[in-house]
Design a protein around this motif. Structure first.
Motif, PDB file in Angstrom:
ATOM      1  N   UNK A   1       0.806  -1.216   0.000  1.00 27.73           N
ATOM      2  CA  UNK A   1       0.000   0.000   0.000  1.00 27.73           C
ATOM      3  C   UNK A   1       0.835   1.260   0.000  1.00 27.73           C
TER       4      UNK A   1
ATOM      5  N   UNK B   1      -2.934   4.726  -1.183  1.00 27.20           N
ATOM      6  CA  UNK B   1      -3.119   3.364  -0.673  1.00 27.20           C
ATOM      7  C   UNK B   1      -4.372   2.735  -1.275  1.00 27.20           C
ATOM      8  N   UNK B   2      -4.277   1.504  -1.770  1.00 29.50           N
ATOM      9  CA  UNK B   2      -5.476   0.855  -2.317  1.00 29.50           C
ATOM     10  C   UNK B   2      -6.415   0.434  -1.190  1.00 29.50           C
ATOM     11  N   UNK B   3      -7.713   0.426  -1.473  1.00 29.77           N
ATOM     12  CA  UNK B   3      -8.698  -0.060  -0.501  1.00 29.77           C
ATOM     13  C   UNK B   3      -8.335  -1.472  -0.049  1.00 29.77           C
ATOM     14  N   UNK B   4      -7.974  -2.327  -1.011  1.00 22.15           N
ATOM     15  CA  UNK B   4      -7.585  -3.705  -0.692  1.00 22.15           C
ATOM     16  C   UNK B   4      -6.097  -3.875  -0.888  1.00 22.15           C
TER      17      UNK B   4
END
Lengths: 461, 461
Positions: free
Chosen positions: B156, B162-165
């Motif tokens: 991330x 940062x990606x959600x997942x």
């Protein structure tokens, strides 16, 4: 309030009792507009009848009626969001009487003289929700609570430094030194009185609403001038700013589920019972769904300022304690503010989950020392409910103030004209500075308080 | 940590069990000085033997040994307050390895390559109390906890946002927008990792001390450089400041019973059991006595920023939860700091009242963006334990920095020389800027971290 009280009130053993159906024992709080608007337009006992979005009247005191410090005021009702204007306002002179100790050994409090001892001024805005009743009660009550709280400590306030003992008796010779070392100043007594007054008023509202079978809550933003200082106390999402020629200074900060996330999550951590298994206290960028199960997603808990990832479990799919961003952020899916007065009966729709344990009635207080400030000709404090600030930034308001006042020096009513102009600027009419589409459909109420030659260095006796 | 855990750990039903006598199952943590001091003076396995107050040696790394960013370091042991120097320090390169997702549907974490992926640097000061063990364990452990926490989110961190997942899979097309709207930046993941690392380290220290039958706690102040930013994480009363030619900027704030009064009183309000009837949670200017009974005296409770008066009852005569002013302020009469690591077994003398529930291990983190800062030749961060700041103000330290550095540009060891000079300035010798009588008898440890040409705009892969 004690911890036991909190537990008894909010954490009953076994299933929560159903909310008591209101049994009105008193007549409902009548709707009204602020007293100082009398004679300024539509009658105060009823809601404004015809309200086309583009034709809502901006109201302000009639010319010739002056408010404390020649402050200006204006208001507009929302665009058919509710039947009534849920904002309320109050202002007036604050007369603090002196209470003196008796000389008897048993030291009862005696009011030896009831004439004014200290005088100050008071301006207040209340933004209601769930009906107008709480805001009306607050406008009727808070100044009395404040007067009472100030009178209880006035002996300490008039000393150079608050005495350890209110009686003035000195039990330990170094008491003044202890007070000095703690840095306790007379302004701390006013701050304490404001904190107590908000809480007392909250209790009064709770009792009155229960008695009249009504519901609702409100925010409260109060400015008080006393002995050369201006105190701004805020509980909710209204805002006060100081505008000077070269300076824009926030005098309050907003209390919403977003700004108070850690406090609210912390309480849900301590008392998970408050969520009744229906909500998750964790924050995620969006509400999670089945597809997210087992994935590592961004989250935040009560002890975190930063973000981390956690593996999604089933309980994370519950509705979030705080949900939505910015203006849309809601506490328990219900409320947009996290401090204020009232809401004693408020529950999440179709549940027994109470909002009140998460709400604080205690305000944050900032102090403006008028002697140090040396206010200039066009220095003002602008106080307004969120309807204004949703559309105009502090800097935009400051620009409007600075462009309006110099050209209107001769008009004794110019601060109300400025308040009206600020409100019109939120309506998408005129040559408004707001962006296309940014229009306020909310109730908006504005005080403009001029500071020049006011409240400096004199404590009237 | 869950609320249930907290209740089980700190609120046993019935009378509190006596503290378990330590049953050492592991050998005690050996005393040592920081590794980077090897060869610089007295041996690291024992306390300094001869210690006349005026002849304590100031130690710093031997010439030729360079610390990350050519930082300087110096330390001095206290004036016979304790056998050992209870401060500890650590610094080094921080190597974050990349962990990649497997491509399988079951998505296990696989370490596909173990070489360095991201590198940063780390400087840390730990100020121990109740023995040196906790500070030594923290110096041995915290960087590993931090590396582990950073590796867990490194995927991330290297993204623009940062990606959600963490897997990078996008379950909902508008996930990036949700993350954007929440304002989540990659630096929030580092802040989150620092918060988690402090807590993990605290748990490790708790286990290790129990196993070795030792006790004690420590503060922790950490600076981490990563991807063009400097993160300063603080739990306790050490301090870091940025010193530039025209600016002195605090990079941390202190956590003491005084600065965290409201949080601590609030906990005692929620769980009065924690005070076992021995303490009062209320604050008074001094400890009350029998003569105060029935008098109205100044007080403050958890919800108050201001002060008010209350009528003294018998329970108000108990020892205060927080007592004393400034450096003398103590939590439960015992501890001068309110955040830090360790102290799992600490109890009020001769009672079963625990300190740990009132202590937080989570740090406050501030971020310095090196790219925006554009550090100049003599811009430095000064980190030091409270022994320095008790005697020198931020401004005095800044003046010493600005007077020392320009004249010593050729000395590659000049930042350690500066650190030594700062420490000597607390000893009342030389032509020190401190006032007569203001001398530090405490352990003092100082890092001076130069910022010029460091850590800007490059993320090494």
């Amino acid at each position: 309030m004690s911890a036991d009280w909190f537990r008894r009130r909010f954490l009953p053993r076994g299933p929560l009792p159903a909310p008591r159906p209101p049994r009105p024992r008193a007549s409902p709080v009548p709707y009204r507009r602020p007293r100082f608007l009398r004679g300024s337009g539509s009658s105060s006992g009823t809601a404004d009848a015809s309200r086309r979005p583009d034709a809502r009247p901006v109201r302000s005191p009639v010319r010739g009626r002056s408010l404390p410090w020649n402050a200006g005021y204006a208001e507009i009702i929302n665009a058919e969001k509710s039947e009534f204007n849920e904002d309320q306002a109050a202002c007036g002179k604050l007369c603090i009487r002196r209470c003196e100790f008796g000389v008897e050994e048993d030291q009862e409090w005696l009011t030896l003289c009831s004439e004014e001892f200290l005088t100050g001024h008071y301006w207040a805005l209340f933004d209601g929700h769930g009906g107008p009743a709480a805001a009306i009660l607050a406008a009727n009550t808070l100044h009395s609570c404040l007067r009472r709280q100030l009178e209880a400590v006035v002996e300490g306030m008039v000393a150079t430094q608050p005495p350890m003992h209110l009686s003035g008796h000195c039990i330990c010779p170094s008491d003044p030194q202890f007070v000095e070392e703690k840095g306790i100043r007379t302004e701390d007594l006013v701050i304490g009185a404001l904190e107590s007054a908000f809480q007392e008023c909250d209790e009064v509202i709770g009792r009155e609403l229960e008695a009249s079978g009504q519901v609702g809550g409100c925010t409260a933003l109060v400015a008080v001038s006393l002995k050369g200082k201006l105190y701004v106390a805020n509980a909710g999402d209204s805002r006060a700013i100081l505008v000077r020629r070269d300076e824009v200074r926030p005098l309050s900060s907003e209390f919403t589920p977003e700004t108070e996330r850690q406090r609210i999550q912390q309480l849900a951590f301590i008392y998970p019972e408050l969520l009744a298994g229906e909500f998750t206290r964790l924050e995620f960028p969006r509400r999670l769904k089945g597809d997210d199960l087992g994935q590592k997603v961004l989250f935040r808990d009560h002890h975190m300022s930063g973000w981390s990832y956690k593996c999604v479990e089933k309980s994370d799919l519950k509705y979030p304690l705080i949900h939505g961003q910015g203006r849309q952020a809601r506490l328990l899916g219900t409320l947009a503010v996290s401090r204020g007065l009232g809401d004693h009966q408020l529950r999440v729709l179709d549940t027994n989950i109470q909002l009140k344990p998460f709400l604080l009635s205690v305000p944050q207080v900032t102090v403006l020392n008028m002697d140090q400030l040396e206010p200039q000709e066009e220095d003002v404090v602008v106080m307004a409910t969120d309807g204004l600030w949703d559309v105009l930034s502090n800097e935009q308001v400051a620009r409007l103030v600075r462009s309006f006042l110099p050209g209107n020096r001769e008009d004794p009513h110019r601060f109300s004209e400025l308040a009206k102009m600020l409100i019109r600027s939120t309506q998408g009419t005129d040559d408004s500075p707001i962006q296309e589409g940014q229009v306020s459909y909310d109730d908006v109420s504005v005080f403009v308080i001029p500071l020049h030659h006011q409240g400096q260095g004199h404590s009237s006796h």
